[in-house]
Design a protein around this motif. Sequence first.
Motif, PDB file in Angstrom:
ATOM      1  N   ALA A 172       0.835  -1.203   0.000  1.00 41.96           N
ATOM      2  CA  ALA A 172       0.000   0.000   0.000  1.00 41.96           C
ATOM      3  C   ALA A 172       0.868   1.251   0.000  1.00 41.96           C
ATOM      4  O   ALA A 172       0.548   2.244  -0.673  1.00 41.96           O
ATOM      5  N   TRP A 173       1.976   1.211   0.741  1.00 39.76           N
ATOM      6  CA  TRP A 173       2.874   2.368   0.743  1.00 39.76           C
ATOM      7  C   TRP A 173       3.506   2.577  -0.635  1.00 39.76           C
ATOM      8  O   TRP A 173       3.779   3.701  -1.033  1.00 39.76           O
ATOM      9  N   ASN A 174       3.705   1.507  -1.374  1.00 41.29           N
ATOM     10  CA  ASN A 174       4.240   1.650  -2.726  1.00 41.29           C
ATOM     11  C   ASN A 174       3.318   2.523  -3.568  1.00 41.29           C
ATOM     12  O   ASN A 174       3.777   3.391  -4.323  1.00 41.29           O
ATOM     13  N   PHE A 175       2.002   2.322  -3.412  1.00 41.52           N
ATOM     14  CA  PHE A 175       1.049   3.176  -4.131  1.00 41.52           C
ATOM     15  C   PHE A 175       1.118   4.603  -3.624  1.00 41.52           C
ATOM     16  O   PHE A 175       1.154   5.556  -4.413  1.00 41.52           O
ATOM     17  N   LEU A 176       1.134   4.779  -2.309  1.00 40.73           N
ATOM     18  CA  LEU A 176       1.111   6.129  -1.740  1.00 40.73           C
ATOM     19  C   LEU A 176       2.375   6.910  -2.082  1.00 40.73           C
ATOM     20  O   LEU A 176       2.309   8.103  -2.399  1.00 40.73           O
ATOM     21  N   SER A 177       3.522   6.251  -2.005  1.00 42.10           N
ATOM     22  CA  SER A 177       4.771   6.968  -2.316  1.00 42.10           C
ATOM     23  C   SER A 177       4.806   7.359  -3.781  1.00 42.10           C
ATOM     24  O   SER A 177       5.260   8.459  -4.141  1.00 42.10           O
ATOM     25  N   TRP A 178       4.301   6.468  -4.652  1.00 41.40           N
ATOM     26  CA  TRP A 178       4.223   6.827  -6.073  1.00 41.40           C
ATOM     27  C   TRP A 178       3.240   7.972  -6.281  1.00 41.40           C
ATOM     28  O   TRP A 178       3.502   8.899  -7.061  1.00 41.40           O
ATOM     29  N   MET A 179       2.107   7.934  -5.576  1.00 42.89           N
ATOM     30  CA  MET A 179       1.092   8.976  -5.708  1.00 42.89           C
ATOM     31  C   MET A 179       1.659  10.360  -5.416  1.00 42.89           C
ATOM     32  O   MET A 179       1.238  11.352  -6.011  1.00 42.89           O
ATOM     33  N   MET A 180       2.610  10.452  -4.497  1.00 44.05           N
ATOM     34  CA  MET A 180       3.200  11.738  -4.146  1.00 44.05           C
ATOM     35  C   MET A 180       4.381  12.113  -5.033  1.00 44.05           C
ATOM     36  O   MET A 180       4.920  13.213  -4.925  1.00 44.05           O
ATOM     37  N   SER A 181       4.797  11.223  -5.915  1.00 47.26           N
ATOM     38  CA  SER A 181       5.957  11.472  -6.768  1.00 47.26           C
ATOM     39  C   SER A 181       5.664  12.538  -7.811  1.00 47.26           C
ATOM     40  O   SER A 181       4.509  12.841  -8.116  1.00 47.26           O
ATOM     41  N   GLU A 182       6.711  13.089  -8.379  1.00 48.64           N
ATOM     42  CA  GLU A 182       6.549  14.078  -9.435  1.00 48.64           C
ATOM     43  C   GLU A 182       5.814  13.471 -10.628  1.00 48.64           C
ATOM     44  O   GLU A 182       4.997  14.132 -11.274  1.00 48.64           O
ATOM     45  N   GLU A 183       6.098  12.208 -10.904  1.00 50.49           N
ATOM     46  CA  GLU A 183       5.427  11.541 -12.019  1.00 50.49           C
ATOM     47  C   GLU A 183       3.911  11.589 -11.866  1.00 50.49           C
ATOM     48  O   GLU A 183       3.182  11.955 -12.798  1.00 50.49           O
ATOM     49  N   ALA A 184       3.411  11.227 -10.687  1.00 51.06           N
ATOM     50  CA  ALA A 184       1.966  11.198 -10.480  1.00 51.06           C
ATOM     51  C   ALA A 184       1.380  12.595 -10.325  1.00 51.06           C
ATOM     52  O   ALA A 184       0.332  12.920 -10.901  1.00 51.06           O
ATOM     53  N   GLN A 185       2.034  13.441  -9.550  1.00 54.56           N
ATOM     54  CA  GLN A 185       1.514  14.778  -9.295  1.00 54.56           C
ATOM     55  C   GLN A 185       1.459  15.627 -10.566  1.00 54.56           C
ATOM     56  O   GLN A 185       0.491  16.360 -10.788  1.00 54.56           O
ATOM     57  N   VAL A 186       2.486  15.519 -11.394  1.00 56.27           N
ATOM     58  CA  VAL A 186       2.556  16.361 -12.595  1.00 56.27           C
ATOM     59  C   VAL A 186       1.933  15.676 -13.803  1.00 56.27           C
ATOM     60  O   VAL A 186       1.063  16.235 -14.474  1.00 56.27           O
ATOM     61  N   GLU A 187       2.370  14.442 -14.091  1.00 51.67           N
ATOM     62  CA  GLU A 187       1.950  13.792 -15.330  1.00 51.67           C
ATOM     63  C   GLU A 187       0.553  13.193 -15.265  1.00 51.67           C
ATOM     64  O   GLU A 187      -0.019  12.847 -16.300  1.00 51.67           O
ATOM     65  N   VAL A 188       0.005  13.059 -14.069  1.00 53.50           N
ATOM     66  CA  VAL A 188      -1.366  12.563 -13.941  1.00 53.50           C
ATOM     67  C   VAL A 188      -2.300  13.701 -13.507  1.00 53.50           C
ATOM     68  O   VAL A 188      -3.244  14.040 -14.215  1.00 53.50           O
ATOM     69  N   LEU A 189      -2.029  14.318 -12.358  1.00 53.53           N
ATOM     70  CA  LEU A 189      -2.946  15.332 -11.837  1.00 53.53           C
ATOM     71  C   LEU A 189      -2.822  16.668 -12.576  1.00 53.53           C
ATOM     72  O   LEU A 189      -3.800  17.174 -13.120  1.00 53.53           O
ATOM     73  N   ALA A 190      -1.627  17.234 -12.601  1.00 55.34           N
ATOM     74  CA  ALA A 190      -1.463  18.545 -13.242  1.00 55.34           C
ATOM     75  C   ALA A 190      -1.815  18.491 -14.727  1.00 55.34           C
ATOM     76  O   ALA A 190      -2.402  19.432 -15.273  1.00 55.34           O
ATOM     77  N   LYS A 191      -1.471  17.413 -15.367  1.00 59.18           N
ATOM     78  CA  LYS A 191      -1.763  17.259 -16.800  1.00 59.18           C
ATOM     79  C   LYS A 191      -3.265  17.341 -17.062  1.00 59.18           C
ATOM     80  O   LYS A 191      -3.697  17.788 -18.128  1.00 59.18           O
TER      81      LYS A 191
END
Length: 432
Positions: free
Chosen positions: A334-353
Amino acid sequence: MRKTVGRRTALRSLAGALVATLTLGVGACGSDDPSGPSAAEAGPNGIDDGSELTLWTRAPLEKQAKLLVDAYNSSHQNKVKLTVVPNDDYVAKVGAAAGSGGLPDLFAADIVYVPNWVNQGLFQDLSANINGLSFKDSINKGHLSAGKLDGKEHVLPFVLDLSMLFWNKQLFRDAGLDPEKAPATLEEYAAAAKAVQATKKDGVYGTAAGLNCGGCLVFTWFPSIWAGGGQVLGAEGTESKLADDTAQKVYRTWQDLWKSGAVLPSSAGETGPTWTAGFTEGKVGLMFYPATLLSSTPFDVGVAGIPGPNGGASTFVGGDGIGVSKDSKKGAQAWNFLSWMMSEEAQVEVLAKNKDVVSRADLANNKYAVEDPRLVTINEVAGKGDTPVALNFQQAFNAPNSPWLTLVRNQVLNGGGDLQKDNAEITAVLKQ
């Protein structure tokens, strides 16, 4: 950001009485007998070993949740199974599952519920994991604070929903106002609303609000108090400050706007479902409005932080926090998902995009946001906002016929009432 969270000693003494829509027996079940390493034992990124994880979220966050889950599943061995629950059913579903030891591995919670559910023991301690993130200091403080108990952190931001000042640029032009200039004070806000009203365009009103919706009002009016240097709660989250001078200035401004006829008349009975509709339809000059609706607003709008009576800017940092449930046996995954969720990849390429707000201040000026200066503004104001924390927040503010709603309606619509008495009623509920 102002601290509204130094109240945990009081919370511990109250915990036994805090049913707050849930009747839980959480001590004997959950993560006491995990089948694998806990989140804290699995290293900074957790474990990605092909496990299936379950995640619950409420329906208003379905769009963002699906974006994140789909992106994670396409790039990891672990797979997250998402369940979207109708908003009105979510609290009951979580309560029933918590009582029977059946919570999913991960679940999101409206940020106003997080303190209560942390106190009930529904989330695992993630302090070691969160402290290990190199960018921890840039994570939205309001969401971290809401999930903090006895110095331990239990949730991360899942989706941020901010309240902002939006204005219709064309209606500003029609009223002789500068369409590129935001009202800098609440007084200027009121003047702009009256100027739009003075155009006498058919069906057009200066402003609008959810005046029969406690949740709408905390989301949009608390920031004016914060921007003006005031507070809404005492340090322990058990005292209402909503009769203080700054709050009174906010009420007087809105009472004057209501009396002047510059407020959309249906605002008086608006309970929430359609509180933004008038603006979205182009019939309202300016209002305090959810940032998440920027991408779906079909005309040119300006965006700024919500001003106080004499200036400043703030926002209500709402949305949901997310954590690992007490019942999960897959904390490391579960932490693997959460740590990825906070990564630049997820924050920028998923949410900000997808024009959603990022949860990290260091990513506010990302490549997608800079294409639209309004997104940069939203991200930057997030760092100036606040998230009020109180165990009985729902009952005191959001519930139908809450004492907060009574106070506002007395001060704005009825032009009277005993402010000190109404404020004391809020405090009484907060102290229960």
